[in-house]
Design a protein around this motif. Structure first.
Motif, PDB file in Angstrom:
ATOM      1  N   MET A   1       0.847  -1.004   0.078  1.00 20.79           N
ATOM      2  CA  MET A   1       0.120  -0.068   0.119  1.00 20.79           C
ATOM      3  C   MET A   1       1.085   1.294  -0.098  1.00 20.79           C
ATOM      4  SD  MET A   1      -2.706   1.400   3.098  1.00 20.79           S
ATOM      5  CE  MET A   1      -3.748  -0.091   3.020  1.00 20.79           C
ATOM      6  N   ASP A   2       0.708   2.273  -0.770  1.00 20.23           N
ATOM      7  CA  ASP A   2       1.283   3.393  -0.900  1.00 20.23           C
ATOM      8  C   ASP A   2       0.686   4.324  -0.034  1.00 20.23           C
ATOM      9  OD1 ASP A   2       2.688   5.870  -1.341  1.00 20.23           O
ATOM     10  OD2 ASP A   2       1.778   6.142  -3.367  1.00 20.23           O
ATOM     11  N   LEU A   3       1.442   4.691   1.033  1.00 19.56           N
ATOM     12  CA  LEU A   3       0.969   5.605   2.162  1.00 19.56           C
ATOM     13  C   LEU A   3       1.023   7.195   1.995  1.00 19.56           C
ATOM     14  CD1 LEU A   3       2.706   3.887   5.383  1.00 19.56           C
ATOM     15  CD2 LEU A   3       0.523   3.200   4.417  1.00 19.56           C
ATOM     16  N   GLY A   4       1.453   7.369   0.862  1.00 21.28           N
ATOM     17  CA  GLY A   4       1.424   8.760   0.197  1.00 21.28           C
ATOM     18  C   GLY A   4       1.977   9.740   1.310  1.00 21.28           C
ATOM     19  N   LEU A   5       3.453   9.137   1.830  1.00 20.58           N
ATOM     20  CA  LEU A   5       4.144   9.882   2.655  1.00 20.58           C
ATOM     21  C   LEU A   5       5.401  10.010   2.114  1.00 20.58           C
ATOM     22  CD1 LEU A   5       3.520   7.895   5.827  1.00 20.58           C
ATOM     23  CD2 LEU A   5       2.506  10.231   5.137  1.00 20.58           C
ATOM     24  N   ASN A   6       5.854   9.905   0.780  1.00 25.62           N
ATOM     25  CA  ASN A   6       6.959  10.166   0.000  1.00 25.62           C
ATOM     26  C   ASN A   6       7.210  11.844   0.163  1.00 25.62           C
ATOM     27  OD1 ASN A   6       9.514   9.059  -1.449  1.00 25.62           O
ATOM     28  ND2 ASN A   6       8.604  10.265  -3.023  1.00 25.62           N
ATOM     29  N   GLY A   7       8.374  12.213   0.705  1.00 24.62           N
ATOM     30  CA  GLY A   7       8.736  13.468   0.763  1.00 24.62           C
ATOM     31  C   GLY A   7       8.325  14.135   1.997  1.00 24.62           C
ATOM     32  N   LYS A   8       7.593  13.469   2.771  1.00 29.09           N
ATOM     33  CA  LYS A   8       7.027  14.086   3.945  1.00 29.09           C
ATOM     34  C   LYS A   8       8.341  14.328   4.995  1.00 29.09           C
ATOM     35  CE  LYS A   8       2.774  14.440   3.046  1.00 29.09           C
ATOM     36  NZ  LYS A   8       2.211  15.896   2.453  1.00 29.09           N
ATOM     37  N   LYS A   9       8.236  15.336   5.859  1.00 31.07           N
ATOM     38  CA  LYS A   9       9.276  15.430   6.863  1.00 31.07           C
ATOM     39  C   LYS A   9       8.586  14.713   8.387  1.00 31.07           C
ATOM     40  CE  LYS A   9      11.630  18.988   4.696  1.00 31.07           C
ATOM     41  NZ  LYS A   9      10.571  18.921   3.390  1.00 31.07           N
ATOM     42  N   ALA A  10       9.464  14.076   8.908  1.00 29.88           N
ATOM     43  CA  ALA A  10       8.933  13.490  10.546  1.00 29.88           C
ATOM     44  C   ALA A  10      10.047  13.583  11.386  1.00 29.88           C
ATOM     45  CB  ALA A  10       8.590  11.850  10.057  1.00 29.88           C
ATOM     46  N   ILE A  11       9.562  14.217  12.529  1.00 26.43           N
ATOM     47  CA  ILE A  11      10.617  14.107  13.897  1.00 26.43           C
ATOM     48  C   ILE A  11       9.769  13.131  14.635  1.00 26.43           C
ATOM     49  CG2 ILE A  11      10.830  15.278  15.891  1.00 26.43           C
ATOM     50  CD1 ILE A  11      10.626  18.164  14.704  1.00 26.43           C
ATOM     51  N   VAL A  12      10.872  12.309  15.017  1.00 28.73           N
ATOM     52  CA  VAL A  12      10.412  11.012  15.820  1.00 28.73           C
ATOM     53  C   VAL A  12      11.335  10.973  17.225  1.00 28.73           C
ATOM     54  CG1 VAL A  12      10.157   8.517  15.764  1.00 28.73           C
ATOM     55  CG2 VAL A  12       9.856   9.556  13.635  1.00 28.73           C
ATOM     56  N   CYS A  13      10.743  11.364  18.229  1.00 34.42           N
ATOM     57  CA  CYS A  13      11.567  11.445  19.242  1.00 34.42           C
ATOM     58  C   CYS A  13      11.812  10.322  20.116  1.00 34.42           C
ATOM     59  CB  CYS A  13      10.331  12.335  20.325  1.00 34.42           C
ATOM     60  SG  CYS A  13       9.791  13.829  19.857  1.00 34.42           S
ATOM     61  N   ALA A  14      13.099  10.071  20.732  1.00 36.59           N
ATOM     62  CA  ALA A  14      13.496   9.044  21.401  1.00 36.59           C
ATOM     63  C   ALA A  14      13.299   7.904  20.361  1.00 36.59           C
ATOM     64  CB  ALA A  14      12.619   8.846  22.540  1.00 36.59           C
ATOM     65  N   SER A  15      14.022   8.077  19.093  1.00 38.14           N
ATOM     66  CA  SER A  15      14.039   7.125  18.339  1.00 38.14           C
ATOM     67  C   SER A  15      15.192   6.228  17.941  1.00 38.14           C
ATOM     68  CB  SER A  15      13.548   7.679  16.914  1.00 38.14           C
ATOM     69  OG  SER A  15      14.195   8.807  16.809  1.00 38.14           O
ATOM     70  N   SER A  16      16.299   6.329  18.724  1.00 39.30           N
ATOM     71  CA  SER A  16      17.589   5.642  18.393  1.00 39.30           C
ATOM     72  C   SER A  16      17.248   4.076  18.418  1.00 39.30           C
ATOM     73  CB  SER A  16      18.610   5.917  19.338  1.00 39.30           C
ATOM     74  OG  SER A  16      18.412   5.983  20.955  1.00 39.30           O
ATOM     75  N   ARG A  17      16.250   3.645  19.546  1.00 38.10           N
ATOM     76  CA  ARG A  17      16.306   2.270  19.776  1.00 38.10           C
ATOM     77  C   ARG A  17      14.748   2.045  20.052  1.00 38.10           C
ATOM     78  NH1 ARG A  17      20.024   1.151  24.644  1.00 38.10           N
ATOM     79  NH2 ARG A  17      21.314   2.867  23.899  1.00 38.10           N
ATOM     80  N   GLY A  18      14.460   0.675  20.166  1.00 39.98           N
ATOM     81  CA  GLY A  18      13.017   0.380  20.646  1.00 39.98           C
ATOM     82  C   GLY A  18      11.840   0.827  19.707  1.00 39.98           C
ATOM     83  N   LEU A  19      10.861   1.115  20.440  1.00 46.21           N
ATOM     84  CA  LEU A  19       9.525   1.679  19.669  1.00 46.21           C
ATOM     85  C   LEU A  19       9.611   2.754  18.823  1.00 46.21           C
ATOM     86  CD1 LEU A  19       6.694   0.750  22.272  1.00 46.21           C
ATOM     87  CD2 LEU A  19       7.654  -0.756  20.506  1.00 46.21           C
ATOM     88  N   GLY A  20      10.312   3.746  19.221  1.00 48.32           N
ATOM     89  CA  GLY A  20      10.629   4.928  18.632  1.00 48.32           C
ATOM     90  C   GLY A  20      11.520   4.647  17.236  1.00 48.32           C
ATOM     91  N   ARG A  21      12.366   3.865  17.360  1.00 51.93           N
ATOM     92  CA  ARG A  21      13.102   3.459  16.193  1.00 51.93           C
ATOM     93  C   ARG A  21      12.268   2.387  15.055  1.00 51.93           C
ATOM     94  NH1 ARG A  21      19.100   0.524  15.080  1.00 51.93           N
ATOM     95  NH2 ARG A  21      18.674   0.022  13.000  1.00 51.93           N
ATOM     96  N   GLY A  22      11.424   1.816  15.655  1.00 47.98           N
ATOM     97  CA  GLY A  22      10.541   0.921  14.778  1.00 47.98           C
ATOM     98  C   GLY A  22       9.676   2.036  13.880  1.00 47.98           C
ATOM     99  N   CYS A  23       9.008   3.073  14.789  1.00 47.60           N
ATOM    100  CA  CYS A  23       8.420   4.119  13.891  1.00 47.60           C
ATOM    101  C   CYS A  23       9.113   4.687  13.045  1.00 47.60           C
ATOM    102  CB  CYS A  23       7.830   5.160  15.066  1.00 47.60           C
ATOM    103  SG  CYS A  23       6.591   4.349  16.099  1.00 47.60           S
ATOM    104  N   ALA A  24      10.340   5.224  13.201  1.00 48.36           N
ATOM    105  CA  ALA A  24      11.362   5.816  12.254  1.00 48.36           C
ATOM    106  C   ALA A  24      11.602   5.047  11.273  1.00 48.36           C
ATOM    107  CB  ALA A  24      12.615   6.346  13.026  1.00 48.36           C
TER     108      ALA A  24
END
Length: 259
Positions: A1-24
Motif C-alpha cells: 500500500m502506498d501511504l502517500g508519505l514520500n517526501g514528507k518530513k517527520a520528527i520521531v522523538c526518542a528514536s535511536s532504539r525500541g519502539l521509537g526506532r520502529g516508527c522511524a
C-alpha cells in the motif's frame, strides 16, 4: 500500500532504539525524511547510518533530551516545519507511589505530559497552514489498566490523553490528526529490564519469566518494534485522515474489554 508519505518530513522523538526506532524505520520505508532523536550519540549514529543506507532518505540525528527546552529547540531547528510528529519519551522508573517525592512527580509530568504538548504547540501552526499534519503519541497500556509501580507514568500519560481529546477536535478541520498508540508488552529493553528484576526477586530464570509473561497474553507472544512502527506509519498516512482522537491498543489482546 502506498501511504502517500514520500517526501514528507517527520520528527520521531526518542528514536535511536525500541519502539521509537520502529516508527522511524517504518516512516523511512514509506519515503519520509526523518529527524531522529536520542541521548546516546553512538547508538543514535548507528541508527542514522542504518536508515540512510537501507531506505535512501534524508536522516538527521539530534542528540538531546527532548524533555528540555534546549532539546526541543534542537529538534525544531533540524526540522522547523514537520509534516509528522511522533511523540515518545522514556517514562519514570518503576517505583511504588509511596516512594515518589515532589521532584520525581514533576519530572514524570514533564517527561510524559508537558513535553509532548509543548512540541504539539510548536509544530501545529505550520501544519494548519499546509492543511496536513499527523501527530502520534506513544503512550502505554497503563493508560487503560494499572501496572504496578508505573503509577506516575500512567497518570502523566492519561493526563496527556485527556488534554488532547479536545485539542484533536480543534485541529481536525485543518487536516491534522492526533492519535495515541498504547503498547502493551513489547519486546524492548524496558521489558527485558523488568524480566531481570523479576528474576532477581523470585530466583526464577529469565527464560521462565519470559514464558510465564508471554503466556498471559492471548496472542501468546510479545509485540515487536517493527509491527508497532507499521501501525504508526499507517496512522500518519493519507489513508488515516478520518481517524483522530483514538487510543489504539497494541497489546496482543491483553486488555480484557469489549470497548
Amino acid at each position: 500500500m502506498d501511504l502517500g508519505l514520500n517526501g514528507k518530513k517527520a520528527i520521531v522523538c526518542a528514536s535511536s532504539r525500541g519502539l521509537g526506532r520502529g516508527c522511524a524505520e517504518a516512516l523511512a520505508e514509506a519515503g519520509c525524511d526523518i529527524v531522529l532523536n536520542g541521548r546516546n550519540e553512538a547508538v543514535l549514529e548507528e541508527t542514522r547510518t542504518a536508515l540512510t543506507e537501507k531506505y535512501g532518505v534524508s536522516v538527521v540525528s539530534v542528540p538531546a533530551d527532548v524533555s528540555t527546552p534546549e532539546g526541543q529547540q534542537a529538534l525544531l531547528s533540524a526540522c522547523p516545519e514537520p509534516d509528522i510528529l511522533v511523540n515518545n519519551n522514556g517514562g519514570p522508573p518503576r517505583r511504588d507511589y509511596t516512594e515518589l517525592d515532589r521532584k520525581s512527580l514533576l519530572e514524570g509530568a514533564v517527561q510524559n505530559f508537558v513535553t509532548p504538548i509543548e512540541l504539539i504547540q510548536a509544530v501545529t501552526p505550520a501544519m494548519k497552514a499546509r492543511g496536513f499534519g499527523r501527530i502520534v503519541n506513544i503512550t502505554s497500556l497503563s493508560v487503560k489498566m494499572p501496572i504496578e509501580g508505573l503509577d506516575l507514568s500512567s497518570g502523566a500519560r492519561a493526563g496527556l490523553t485527556a488534554f488532547l481529546a479536545g485539542v484533536c477536535r480543534q485541529l481536525a478541520p485543518s487536516g491534522i490528526t492526533i492519535n495515541n498508540l498504547l503498547p502493551g508488552k513489547m519486546d524492548t529493553d524496558r521489558l527485558k529490564g523488568g524480566f531481570d528484576r523479576a528474576a532477581q526477586q523470585t530466583g526464577t530464570s529469565l527464560e521462565e519469566i519470559r514464558a510465564q509473561q508471554a503466556a498471559e497474553i492471548p496472542a501468546q507472544r510479545f509485540g515487536n518494534a517493527a509491527e508497532f512502527g507499521q501501525a504508526c506509519a499507517f496512522l500518519c498516512s493519507r489513508h488515516a485522515g478520518y481517524i483522530t482522537g483514538q487510543n489504539i491498543l497494541m497489546d496482543g489482546g491483553l486488555y480484557p474489554a469489549a470497548f
